[in-house]
Design a protein around this motif. Structure first.
Motif, PDB file in Angstrom:
ATOM      1  N   ARG A 126       0.826  -1.213   0.000  1.00 53.23           N
ATOM      2  CA  ARG A 126       0.000   0.000   0.000  1.00 53.23           C
ATOM      3  C   ARG A 126       0.859   1.263   0.000  1.00 53.23           C
ATOM      4  NH1 ARG A 126      -3.250  -3.124   4.385  1.00 53.23           N
ATOM      5  NH2 ARG A 126      -4.629  -4.333   3.037  1.00 53.23           N
ATOM      6  N   VAL A 127       1.925   1.254   0.777  1.00 54.66           N
ATOM      7  CA  VAL A 127       2.837   2.400   0.794  1.00 54.66           C
ATOM      8  C   VAL A 127       3.457   2.584  -0.586  1.00 54.66           C
ATOM      9  CG1 VAL A 127       5.029   3.254   1.719  1.00 54.66           C
ATOM     10  CG2 VAL A 127       3.300   2.340   3.273  1.00 54.66           C
ATOM     11  N   GLY A 128       3.861   1.488  -1.218  1.00 48.30           N
ATOM     12  CA  GLY A 128       4.439   1.561  -2.553  1.00 48.30           C
ATOM     13  C   GLY A 128       3.489   2.178  -3.567  1.00 48.30           C
ATOM     14  N   LEU A 129       2.214   1.845  -3.457  1.00 46.78           N
ATOM     15  CA  LEU A 129       1.232   2.394  -4.395  1.00 46.78           C
ATOM     16  C   LEU A 129       0.882   3.847  -4.079  1.00 46.78           C
ATOM     17  CD1 LEU A 129      -1.108  -0.689  -4.893  1.00 46.78           C
ATOM     18  CD2 LEU A 129       0.544   0.253  -6.511  1.00 46.78           C
ATOM     19  N   SER A 130       1.263   4.328  -2.905  1.00 48.74           N
ATOM     20  CA  SER A 130       0.993   5.733  -2.571  1.00 48.74           C
ATOM     21  C   SER A 130       2.132   6.654  -3.022  1.00 48.74           C
ATOM     22  CB  SER A 130       0.759   5.891  -1.064  1.00 48.74           C
ATOM     23  OG  SER A 130       1.965   5.704  -0.354  1.00 48.74           O
ATOM     24  N   ASP A 131       3.237   6.057  -3.465  1.00 45.94           N
ATOM     25  CA  ASP A 131       4.377   6.823  -3.961  1.00 45.94           C
ATOM     26  C   ASP A 131       4.200   7.059  -5.458  1.00 45.94           C
ATOM     27  OD1 ASP A 131       7.326   7.728  -3.645  1.00 45.94           O
ATOM     28  OD2 ASP A 131       7.377   6.281  -5.299  1.00 45.94           O
ATOM     29  N   ASP A 132       4.282   8.308  -5.873  1.00 49.24           N
ATOM     30  CA  ASP A 132       4.017   8.654  -7.273  1.00 49.24           C
ATOM     31  C   ASP A 132       4.889   7.885  -8.260  1.00 49.24           C
ATOM     32  OD1 ASP A 132       2.046  10.395  -6.474  1.00 49.24           O
ATOM     33  OD2 ASP A 132       3.248  12.213  -6.763  1.00 49.24           O
ATOM     34  N   SER A 133       6.187   7.811  -8.008  1.00 45.98           N
ATOM     35  CA  SER A 133       7.068   7.125  -8.979  1.00 45.98           C
ATOM     36  C   SER A 133       6.747   5.632  -9.037  1.00 45.98           C
ATOM     37  CB  SER A 133       8.537   7.361  -8.647  1.00 45.98           C
ATOM     38  OG  SER A 133       8.859   6.827  -7.390  1.00 45.98           O
ATOM     39  N   ASN A 134       6.470   5.008  -7.893  1.00 41.84           N
ATOM     40  CA  ASN A 134       6.085   3.589  -7.890  1.00 41.84           C
ATOM     41  C   ASN A 134       4.748   3.388  -8.587  1.00 41.84           C
ATOM     42  OD1 ASN A 134       8.360   2.651  -6.569  1.00 41.84           O
ATOM     43  ND2 ASN A 134       7.427   2.784  -4.553  1.00 41.84           N
ATOM     44  N   LEU A 135       3.830   4.306  -8.370  1.00 43.89           N
ATOM     45  CA  LEU A 135       2.517   4.194  -8.996  1.00 43.89           C
ATOM     46  C   LEU A 135       2.637   4.300 -10.518  1.00 43.89           C
ATOM     47  CD1 LEU A 135      -0.508   3.857  -8.740  1.00 43.89           C
ATOM     48  CD2 LEU A 135      -0.703   6.333  -8.394  1.00 43.89           C
ATOM     49  N   VAL A 136       3.463   5.223 -10.994  1.00 46.62           N
ATOM     50  CA  VAL A 136       3.672   5.350 -12.439  1.00 46.62           C
ATOM     51  C   VAL A 136       4.255   4.061 -13.006  1.00 46.62           C
ATOM     52  CG1 VAL A 136       5.034   6.542 -14.216  1.00 46.62           C
ATOM     53  CG2 VAL A 136       3.838   7.855 -12.460  1.00 46.62           C
ATOM     54  N   GLN A 137       5.231   3.491 -12.318  1.00 49.15           N
ATOM     55  CA  GLN A 137       5.831   2.234 -12.766  1.00 49.15           C
ATOM     56  C   GLN A 137       4.784   1.118 -12.771  1.00 49.15           C
ATOM     57  OE1 GLN A 137       9.272   0.984 -10.548  1.00 49.15           O
ATOM     58  NE2 GLN A 137       9.582  -0.813 -11.792  1.00 49.15           N
ATOM     59  N   THR A 138       3.936   1.072 -11.751  1.00 53.83           N
ATOM     60  CA  THR A 138       2.876   0.073 -11.673  1.00 53.83           C
ATOM     61  C   THR A 138       1.894   0.222 -12.832  1.00 53.83           C
ATOM     62  OG1 THR A 138       3.071  -0.060  -9.274  1.00 53.83           O
ATOM     63  CG2 THR A 138       0.989  -0.798 -10.230  1.00 53.83           C
ATOM     64  N   LEU A 139       1.503   1.447 -13.113  1.00 58.18           N
ATOM     65  CA  LEU A 139       0.578   1.699 -14.226  1.00 58.18           C
ATOM     66  C   LEU A 139       1.214   1.301 -15.558  1.00 58.18           C
ATOM     67  CD1 LEU A 139      -0.919   5.105 -13.051  1.00 58.18           C
ATOM     68  CD2 LEU A 139      -2.066   2.867 -13.073  1.00 58.18           C
ATOM     69  N   GLN A 140       2.500   1.575 -15.707  1.00 58.24           N
ATOM     70  CA  GLN A 140       3.214   1.198 -16.927  1.00 58.24           C
ATOM     71  C   GLN A 140       3.243  -0.327 -17.078  1.00 58.24           C
ATOM     72  OE1 GLN A 140       7.300   2.445 -17.052  1.00 58.24           O
ATOM     73  NE2 GLN A 140       7.586   1.770 -19.150  1.00 58.24           N
ATOM     74  N   THR A 141       3.528  -1.021 -15.995  1.00 56.26           N
ATOM     75  CA  THR A 141       3.531  -2.483 -16.015  1.00 56.26           C
ATOM     76  C   THR A 141       2.152  -3.013 -16.389  1.00 56.26           C
ATOM     77  OG1 THR A 141       5.295  -2.599 -14.364  1.00 56.26           O
ATOM     78  CG2 THR A 141       3.921  -4.566 -14.613  1.00 56.26           C
ATOM     79  N   ASN A 142       1.114  -2.413 -15.795  1.00 54.41           N
ATOM     80  CA  ASN A 142      -0.257  -2.832 -16.104  1.00 54.41           C
ATOM     81  C   ASN A 142      -0.574  -2.644 -17.583  1.00 54.41           C
ATOM     82  OD1 ASN A 142      -0.740  -3.581 -13.491  1.00 54.41           O
ATOM     83  ND2 ASN A 142      -1.989  -1.807 -12.981  1.00 54.41           N
ATOM     84  N   LEU A 143      -0.174  -1.523 -18.145  1.00 51.68           N
ATOM     85  CA  LEU A 143      -0.425  -1.279 -19.572  1.00 51.68           C
ATOM     86  C   LEU A 143       0.270  -2.340 -20.426  1.00 51.68           C
ATOM     87  CD1 LEU A 143      -0.121   2.611 -19.845  1.00 51.68           C
ATOM     88  CD2 LEU A 143      -2.167   1.220 -20.262  1.00 51.68           C
ATOM     89  N   SER A 144       1.512  -2.633 -20.102  1.00 48.77           N
ATOM     90  CA  SER A 144       2.267  -3.637 -20.862  1.00 48.77           C
ATOM     91  C   SER A 144       1.648  -5.026 -20.726  1.00 48.77           C
ATOM     92  CB  SER A 144       3.718  -3.693 -20.384  1.00 48.77           C
ATOM     93  OG  SER A 144       4.369  -2.471 -20.621  1.00 48.77           O
ATOM     94  N   ALA A 145       1.148  -5.334 -19.533  1.00 45.34           N
ATOM     95  CA  ALA A 145       0.585  -6.662 -19.266  1.00 45.34           C
ATOM     96  C   ALA A 145      -0.895  -6.752 -19.648  1.00 45.34           C
ATOM     97  CB  ALA A 145       0.763  -7.016 -17.793  1.00 45.34           C
TER      98      ALA A 145
END
Length: 187
Positions: A126-145
């Motif tokens: 949850r902390v990781g998803l509240s960090d902007d840079s981690n969230l951007v990386q997560t969204l990028q991974t989601n788009l790719s997957a």
């Protein structure tokens, strides 16, 4: 599996790194159990079996941990363990890491360890998803997957429902100490 010792004369620190790869993506049914097994072994950093033994109890290492990295696209997962230590401690560090991995595979995890790991892992997620840079990386991974944030909601639910038996079963199925390639570099 295999082993390599690298002599690095006159260096104050020594490094231990052991890793293995196996076919598994981050949407595999065993992935949540592997995450928590790794978290208990060494992924929880200073709150883990490796840190408790190698750093706190035996004072052998400056830093010790394990990790698990699974791809969202390819069936490729890497499990690893590492430690940084005084070169004189390397034989004991090698033994301790091997023994702790073998112990978790043989004995499994306790209900208390698992509940503590669930809380710690979910909080870090949850902390990781509240960090902007981690969230951007997560969204990028989601788009790719080709997936949405529902993946993380489902992962959270799967983690919350894990039992000690599921964790040890997944670890035994995928992590084989004989398949680890161990590299130790030091003087």
């Amino acid at each position: 599996g295999g082993a390599l010792d690298i002599n690095t004369p006159d260096k104050a620190n020594a490094n231990y790194f052991a890793a293995m790869a196996f076919p598994l993506r981050d949407d595999h049914p065993d992935y949540p159990a592997l995450l928590l097994g790794n978290y208990i072994l060494g992924g929880g950093s200073l709150s883990s079996r490796l840190a408790d033994r190698v750093r706190q109890k035996e004072g052998l290492s400056y830093g010790v941990a394990s990790g698990l990295q699974a791809s969202s696209l390819d069936e490729r997962c890497v499990f690893y363990m590492y430690a940084i230590c005084n070169p004189e401690n390397m034989p004991k560090v090698k033994t301790a890491l091997r023994e702790e991995l073998e112990r978790i595979l043989k004995e499994g995890v306790t209900e208390e360890e698992l509940e503590t790991a669930k809380k710690g892992y979910l909080q870090s997620m949850r902390v990781g998803l509240s960090d902007d840079s981690n969230l951007v990386q997560t969204l990028q991974t989601n788009l790719s997957a080709g997936r949405t944030m529902q993946y993380y909601a489902d992962l959270e639910s799967q983690v919350e429902r894990l039992t000690p038996a599921q964790v040890v079963e997944a670890l035994r199925k995928h992590v084989d100490p004989k398949q680890l390639y161990v590299v130790a570099a030091g003087d």
